[in-house]
Design an enzyme around this catalytic site. Structure first.
Site, PDB file in Angstrom:
ATOM      1  N   LYS A 120       0.894  -1.173   0.000  1.00  0.00           N
ATOM      2  CA  LYS A 120       0.000   0.000   0.000  1.00  0.00           C
ATOM      3  C   LYS A 120       0.929   1.219   0.000  1.00  0.00           C
ATOM      4  CE  LYS A 120      -1.693   3.055   1.900  1.00  0.00           C
ATOM      5  NZ  LYS A 120      -1.458   4.457   1.483  1.00  0.00           N
ATOM      6  N   GLY A 147      -4.439   3.480  -2.222  1.00  0.00           N
ATOM      7  CA  GLY A 147      -5.552   3.904  -1.383  1.00  0.00           C
ATOM      8  C   GLY A 147      -5.089   4.782  -0.252  1.00  0.00           C
ATOM      9  N   GLY A 154      -4.425   5.940   3.689  1.00  0.00           N
ATOM     10  CA  GLY A 154      -3.874   5.212   4.827  1.00  0.00           C
ATOM     11  C   GLY A 154      -4.931   4.712   5.792  1.00  0.00           C
ATOM     12  N   GLY A 162      -4.604   1.269   4.167  1.00  0.00           N
ATOM     13  CA  GLY A 162      -3.438   0.982   5.015  1.00  0.00           C
ATOM     14  C   GLY A 162      -3.859   0.267   6.287  1.00  0.00           C
ATOM     15  N   GLU A 203       9.909   2.090  10.597  1.00  0.00           N
ATOM     16  CA  GLU A 203      10.971   3.066  10.328  1.00  0.00           C
ATOM     17  C   GLU A 203      10.313   4.430  10.418  1.00  0.00           C
ATOM     18  OE1 GLU A 203      12.948   5.617   9.188  1.00  0.00           O
ATOM     19  OE2 GLU A 203      13.056   4.905   7.107  1.00  0.00           O
ATOM     20  N   CYS A 235      14.310  10.978   6.104  1.00  0.00           N
ATOM     21  CA  CYS A 235      14.207  10.658   7.539  1.00  0.00           C
ATOM     22  C   CYS A 235      15.575  10.654   8.216  1.00  0.00           C
ATOM     23  CB  CYS A 235      13.483   9.342   7.747  1.00  0.00           C
ATOM     24  SG  CYS A 235      13.968   8.091   6.581  1.00  0.00           S
ATOM     25  N   GLU A 295      10.874  16.331  14.346  1.00  0.00           N
ATOM     26  CA  GLU A 295      11.202  16.133  12.932  1.00  0.00           C
ATOM     27  C   GLU A 295      10.387  17.118  12.103  1.00  0.00           C
ATOM     28  OE1 GLU A 295       9.997  12.439  10.772  1.00  0.00           O
ATOM     29  OE2 GLU A 295      12.103  12.379  10.209  1.00  0.00           O
TER      30      GLU A 295
HETATM   31  P1  NAD Z   1       2.015   8.932   7.307  1.00  0.00           P
HETATM   32  O1  NAD Z   1       2.651   8.155   8.391  1.00  0.00           O
HETATM   33  O2  NAD Z   1       0.611   9.368   7.489  1.00  0.00           O
HETATM   34  O3  NAD Z   1       2.028   8.053   5.952  1.00  0.00           O
HETATM   35  C1  NAD Z   1       2.925   7.012   5.651  1.00  0.00           C
HETATM   36  C2  NAD Z   1       2.162   5.826   5.059  1.00  0.00           C
HETATM   37  O4  NAD Z   1       1.263   5.310   6.029  1.00  0.00           O
HETATM   38  C3  NAD Z   1       1.304   6.165   3.846  1.00  0.00           C
HETATM   39  O5  NAD Z   1       1.298   5.091   2.933  1.00  0.00           O
HETATM   40  C4  NAD Z   1      -0.076   6.324   4.464  1.00  0.00           C
HETATM   41  O6  NAD Z   1      -1.120   6.113   3.549  1.00  0.00           O
HETATM   42  C5  NAD Z   1      -0.048   5.235   5.510  1.00  0.00           C
HETATM   43  N1  NAD Z   1      -1.026   5.406   6.607  1.00  0.00           N
HETATM   44  C6  NAD Z   1      -1.517   6.573   7.110  1.00  0.00           C
HETATM   45  N2  NAD Z   1      -2.387   6.314   8.102  1.00  0.00           N
HETATM   46  C7  NAD Z   1      -2.442   4.971   8.248  1.00  0.00           C
HETATM   47  C8  NAD Z   1      -3.153   4.098   9.128  1.00  0.00           C
HETATM   48  N3  NAD Z   1      -3.990   4.561  10.067  1.00  0.00           N
HETATM   49  N4  NAD Z   1      -2.951   2.770   9.003  1.00  0.00           N
HETATM   50  C9  NAD Z   1      -2.082   2.287   8.089  1.00  0.00           C
HETATM   51  N5  NAD Z   1      -1.410   3.048   7.226  1.00  0.00           N
HETATM   52  C10 NAD Z   1      -1.573   4.378   7.298  1.00  0.00           C
HETATM   53  O7  NAD Z   1       2.949  10.141   6.974  1.00  0.00           O
HETATM   54  P2  NAD Z   1       2.562  11.557   6.279  1.00  0.00           P
HETATM   55  O8  NAD Z   1       1.287  12.114   6.832  1.00  0.00           O
HETATM   56  O9  NAD Z   1       2.614  11.349   4.828  1.00  0.00           O
HETATM   57  O10 NAD Z   1       3.772  12.454   6.761  1.00  0.00           O
HETATM   58  C11 NAD Z   1       3.714  13.076   8.044  1.00  0.00           C
HETATM   59  C12 NAD Z   1       5.069  13.107   8.715  1.00  0.00           C
HETATM   60  O11 NAD Z   1       5.598  11.784   8.814  1.00  0.00           O
HETATM   61  C13 NAD Z   1       6.169  13.869   7.985  1.00  0.00           C
HETATM   62  O12 NAD Z   1       6.129  15.230   8.227  1.00  0.00           O
HETATM   63  C14 NAD Z   1       7.416  13.230   8.535  1.00  0.00           C
HETATM   64  O13 NAD Z   1       7.759  13.813   9.764  1.00  0.00           O
HETATM   65  C15 NAD Z   1       7.004  11.807   8.750  1.00  0.00           C
HETATM   66  N6  NAD Z   1       7.462  10.953   7.619  1.00  0.00           N
HETATM   67  C16 NAD Z   1       8.524  10.171   7.837  1.00  0.00           C
HETATM   68  C17 NAD Z   1       8.982   9.385   6.793  1.00  0.00           C
HETATM   69  C18 NAD Z   1      10.166   8.487   6.981  1.00  0.00           C
HETATM   70  O14 NAD Z   1      10.826   8.169   6.015  1.00  0.00           O
HETATM   71  N7  NAD Z   1      10.427   8.014   8.178  1.00  0.00           N
HETATM   72  C19 NAD Z   1       8.395   9.408   5.544  1.00  0.00           C
HETATM   73  C20 NAD Z   1       7.279  10.236   5.362  1.00  0.00           C
HETATM   74  C21 NAD Z   1       6.824  10.990   6.415  1.00  0.00           C
END
Ligand code: NAD
Length: 464
Positions: A170, A201, A203, A207, A245, A279, A371
């Protein structure tokens, strides 16, 4: 941009279960460039069933044959690297040279490393009167972010396939077109049907359905700490394996004897690359009091080269732009000294943020602890080496870092005391085999190389 209107499940593109779609937006000009289906729990269930059905056959495939398929996948990714780079640039906004070198280039290296590891890894070992079998965990649910759209996918899928697992992916809602290209590459490489499946789709729907699905044996997630916690809790309740991660606040420690100009220039480039959306970025630069102002001046000069829209792209979406600008405002409010950039958007169109450098940042400030995930560097002053260590280790994170010393020995001695998963010594080069992952709240588990492969294995011992 080319977009599929279905899901890649069981080796074919199938219509999505529901009618909803996600609009994909180019963050450089805010234009919609395509639509992908918004998957539901029904799509996730179909994908997990396909992965389960394919698991026994793939797990029983000799590792050398699995290696051959991964090598074929690497070759397709290499052959299609221009298309991949253009797609990443269109949906992430990164400048094309960065997309070519990093977003398209690194996944080829990583896939290649797993083609080799699948062929050479010891999936069986002797221990006294036991034979220990390292067997694939089963069906993997991979949930990836948008910041390195293809790398994050390959860093999970390639080791899972090498181990003999099957996968449901996903990808992030902001960068699904790259994920669809990856699914095409899987198909072109001739991987058996169901070994890899894609459900696009949002998250909270697709997700969450994937993370909680009882047919998934291991969830591998990269993204925000908030979502990571939730996925960890869901996996814990079901007693299923999980790899997380979750980002970082890494320190770039410049010791008194180091080459200051080199350490500052490499440090600024590290933070500004990919618009700060990395990250492992060294977002805190630590400099001794004596050379502090010299370092600040060097950083201001270095960051001036990052002209928005030329050398540095936008951040991924309006929400991230607002979030990063909010952090810059917070830095000013809390008394940090703005050396470059600021909260104003540098361009009228696109989700750009001014490359920003703060001096006089103290360890307790929000911008030194949280972060930001944007092009923002904080420069902190330390009194002595022990003080530098306290500051370096003084956040909830521990993902990466750098140490610059008079020689490698001095830098290594410092790095041994750091609570972090990966440290570059005096500008050490990227190694696709080096384990990558976090101490403390940066996560659980490791990606890349043999350590990344072992995440997808479970052990069985036979006594003779
Ligand atoms: P996020 O954690 O919401 O999204 C990451 C992934 O998780 C996406 O595929 C998303 O669809 C999925 N997801 C979201 N909610 C979910 C749920 N309830 N269950 C399962 N999967 C779910 O991250 P974001 O909103 O895109 O970014 C927000 C912050 O996260 C950024 O500002 C940054 O600080 C951090 N981030 C970190 C990394 C990293 O590489 N560690 C990458 C992106 C974002």
């Amino acid at each position: 941009m080319k977009a599929h209107d279905g899901m890649y499940i069981g080796g074919e593109w199938r219509p999505a279960a529901g009618p909803d779609a996600i609009a994909v937006v180019n963050p450089a000009d805010e234009q919609v460039i395509g639509h992908v289906p918004a998957g539901t729990a029904e799509d996730v269930d179909a994908a997990v069933r396909a992965a389960r059905a394919a698991f026994p056959g793939w797990a029983a495939t000799p590792p050398a044959e699995r290696a051959g398929r991964i090598a074929a996948l690497r070759d397709v990714l290499a052959a299609r690297k221009d298309e991949i780079a253009e797609t990443v640039t269109a949906e992430l906004g990164s400048p094309l040279p960065l997309s070519q070198a990093v977003h398209a280039g690194v996944p080829v290296l990583v896939a290649g490393s797993y083609a080799e590891l699948a062929a050479s890894y010891a999936f069986e070992e002797k221990l006294g009167n036991s034979t220990v079998l390292l067997e694939p965990v089963g069906v993997v649910g991979a949930i990836t972010p948008w910041n390195y759209p293809l790398h994050q996918i390959v860093a999970k899928v390639a080791p899972a396939l090498a181990a003999g697992c099957t996968v449901v992916l996903k990808p992030a809602e902001d960068t699904p077109l790259t994920a669809q290209l990856f699914a095409e590459a899987v198909q072109e490489a001739g991987l058996p049907a169901g070994v890899f499946n894609l459900v696009t789709g949002i998250g909270a729907v697709a997700g969450q359905a994937l993370a909680g699905h009882e047919g998934v044996d291991l969830v591998s997630f990269t993204g925000s700490t908030a979502v990571g916690r939730r996925i960890g809790a869901t996996a814990g309740a079901a007693v299923k394996r999980v790899a997380l991660e979750l980002g970082g606040k890494s320190a770039n420690v410049i010791l008194p004897g180091a080459d200051l100009a080199k350490a500052v220039n490499v440090g600024v480039a590290n933070v500004m690359s990919n618009s700060g959306q990395t990250c492992s970025a060294w977002t805190r630069m630590l400099v001794d009091a004596e050379r502090y102002e010299e370092a600040v001046a060097l950083a201001a000069t270095a960051v001036a080269k990052y002209v928005p829209g030329e050398r540095i792209g936008p951040v991924v979406n309006a929400k991230q732009q607002a979030r990063v600008r909010g952090y810059i405002e917070k830095g000013v409010e809390e008394g940090a000294r703005l050396v470059a950039g600021g909260p104003e958007a540098p361009r009228d169109q696109g989700y750009y943020v001014s490359p920003t450098v703060f001096a006089d940042v103290t360890p307790d400030m929000t911008i030194a602890q949280e972060e930001i995930f944007g092009p923002v560097l904080s420069i902190l002053r330390y009194e002595d080496v022990d003080d530098a260590l306290r500051i370096a280790n003084g956040t909830v994170y521990g993902l990466a870092g750098a140490v610059w010393g008079a020689d490698d020995e001095e830098a290594v001695a410092f790095a041994r005391r750091m609570d972090t998963g990966q440290v570059d010594i005096n500008g050490g080069r990227f190694n696709p085999l080096a384990p990558f992952g976090g101490y403390k709240q940066s996560g659980v588990g490791r990606e890349l190389g043999p350590h990344g492969l072992s995440e997808y294995l479970q052990t069985k011992s036979l006594q003779f």
